[in-house]
Write a protein that holds these residues in place. Sequence first.
Motif, short mmCIF file in Angstrom:
data_model
loop_
_atom_site.label_atom_id
_atom_site.label_comp_id
_atom_site.label_asym_id
_atom_site.label_seq_id
_atom_site.Cartn_x
_atom_site.Cartn_y
_atom_site.Cartn_z
N GLY A 50 -49.13 -20.59 30.72
CA GLY A 50 -48.09 -20.87 29.72
C GLY A 50 -47.81 -19.68 28.83
O GLY A 50 -47.69 -18.55 29.29
N THR A 51 -47.70 -19.94 27.53
CA THR A 51 -47.31 -18.89 26.60
C THR A 51 -48.35 -17.77 26.53
O THR A 51 -47.99 -16.61 26.30
CB THR A 51 -47.08 -19.47 25.19
OG1 THR A 51 -48.25 -20.18 24.79
CG2 THR A 51 -45.90 -20.42 25.18
N ARG A 52 -49.61 -18.08 26.72
CA ARG A 52 -50.63 -17.02 26.67
C ARG A 52 -50.52 -16.09 27.87
O ARG A 52 -50.71 -14.89 27.77
CB ARG A 52 -52.03 -17.63 26.57
CG ARG A 52 -52.23 -18.36 25.24
CD ARG A 52 -53.63 -18.81 25.06
NE ARG A 52 -54.54 -17.66 24.95
CZ ARG A 52 -55.82 -17.76 24.70
NH1 ARG A 52 -56.37 -18.94 24.54
NH2 ARG A 52 -56.58 -16.70 24.62
N TYR A 53 -50.21 -16.66 29.04
CA TYR A 53 -49.99 -15.83 30.23
C TYR A 53 -48.76 -14.94 30.00
O TYR A 53 -48.81 -13.73 30.24
CB TYR A 53 -49.79 -16.73 31.45
CG TYR A 53 -49.19 -16.03 32.63
CD1 TYR A 53 -49.94 -15.18 33.44
CD2 TYR A 53 -47.83 -16.21 32.93
CE1 TYR A 53 -49.36 -14.52 34.51
CE2 TYR A 53 -47.26 -15.55 34.01
CZ TYR A 53 -48.02 -14.72 34.79
OH TYR A 53 -47.44 -14.06 35.85
N LEU A 54 -47.67 -15.54 29.52
CA LEU A 54 -46.45 -14.75 29.30
C LEU A 54 -46.66 -13.68 28.23
O LEU A 54 -46.07 -12.60 28.31
CB LEU A 54 -45.30 -15.67 28.91
CG LEU A 54 -44.81 -16.59 30.02
CD1 LEU A 54 -43.77 -17.56 29.49
CD2 LEU A 54 -44.25 -15.79 31.19
N ALA A 55 -47.51 -13.98 27.25
CA ALA A 55 -47.79 -12.99 26.21
C ALA A 55 -48.45 -11.74 26.81
O ALA A 55 -48.20 -10.62 26.35
CB ALA A 55 -48.68 -13.59 25.13
N ALA A 60 -47.73 -6.01 27.95
CA ALA A 60 -47.72 -4.90 28.90
C ALA A 60 -46.33 -4.27 28.98
O ALA A 60 -46.20 -3.04 29.05
CB ALA A 60 -48.16 -5.39 30.27
N ALA A 61 -45.29 -5.10 28.95
CA ALA A 61 -43.91 -4.58 29.02
C ALA A 61 -43.56 -3.75 27.79
O ALA A 61 -42.71 -2.86 27.85
CB ALA A 61 -42.93 -5.74 29.19
N ARG A 62 -44.24 -4.03 26.66
CA ARG A 62 -44.03 -3.24 25.44
C ARG A 62 -44.89 -1.98 25.43
O ARG A 62 -44.81 -1.19 24.48
CB ARG A 62 -44.33 -4.09 24.20
CG ARG A 62 -43.29 -5.16 23.90
CD ARG A 62 -43.51 -5.74 22.50
NE ARG A 62 -44.81 -6.36 22.37
CZ ARG A 62 -45.06 -7.66 22.57
NH1 ARG A 62 -44.08 -8.46 22.92
NH2 ARG A 62 -46.28 -8.14 22.42
N GLY A 63 -45.74 -1.82 26.42
CA GLY A 63 -46.60 -0.65 26.48
C GLY A 63 -47.88 -0.79 25.71
O GLY A 63 -48.57 0.20 25.46
N GLU A 64 -48.24 -2.00 25.33
CA GLU A 64 -49.49 -2.23 24.60
C GLU A 64 -50.64 -2.32 25.59
O GLU A 64 -50.47 -2.69 26.74
CB GLU A 64 -49.38 -3.51 23.79
CG GLU A 64 -48.26 -3.46 22.74
CD GLU A 64 -48.03 -4.82 22.09
OE1 GLU A 64 -48.80 -5.75 22.34
OE2 GLU A 64 -47.05 -4.91 21.33
#
Length: 132
Positions: A50-55, A60-64
């Motif tokens: 859910g939201t934790r997986y998407l987070a 990662a997409a933000r480069g964090e």
Amino acid sequence: MIWIASGGCDGCTMSVLGAASPAIEDLLSGDLTDIPNIELVHPVMSLESGTRYLASLEAAARGEGDGFLLVVEGSLFDRRRAGEGSFSGLGERHGQPIPAEEWVSRLAPRAQAVIAIGTCATSGGIPAAQVM
Ligand code: SF4
């Protein structure tokens, strides 16, 4: 390792689950010498959902984070052919599926390496076959 599944049968995932040398559980346990500990973010095998997986994907997409390998399973669809529908999606935004190819587009530039696994990801595979 971030694994994105798009148009396919999930057979590549099943192949990795069935691998024996090394086994996936040995890779993930960090018990193998000379192989770094691997955290797997996978649409089926992740412990988070859910939201934790998407987070995890969003971060990662933000480069964090410490960097990641991106594995792409399945073919990436041309969303123009979806009409008012959609193809393979991971998560939702405003009630609409987020296409897998959008995740790949966002994640690939941040990845340390991108691995296309299987013929669906490398050349279209069965989803790219012509209808007779
Ligand atoms: S390449 Fe495609 S059809 Fe073959 S196992 Fe992987 S997902 Fe399934």
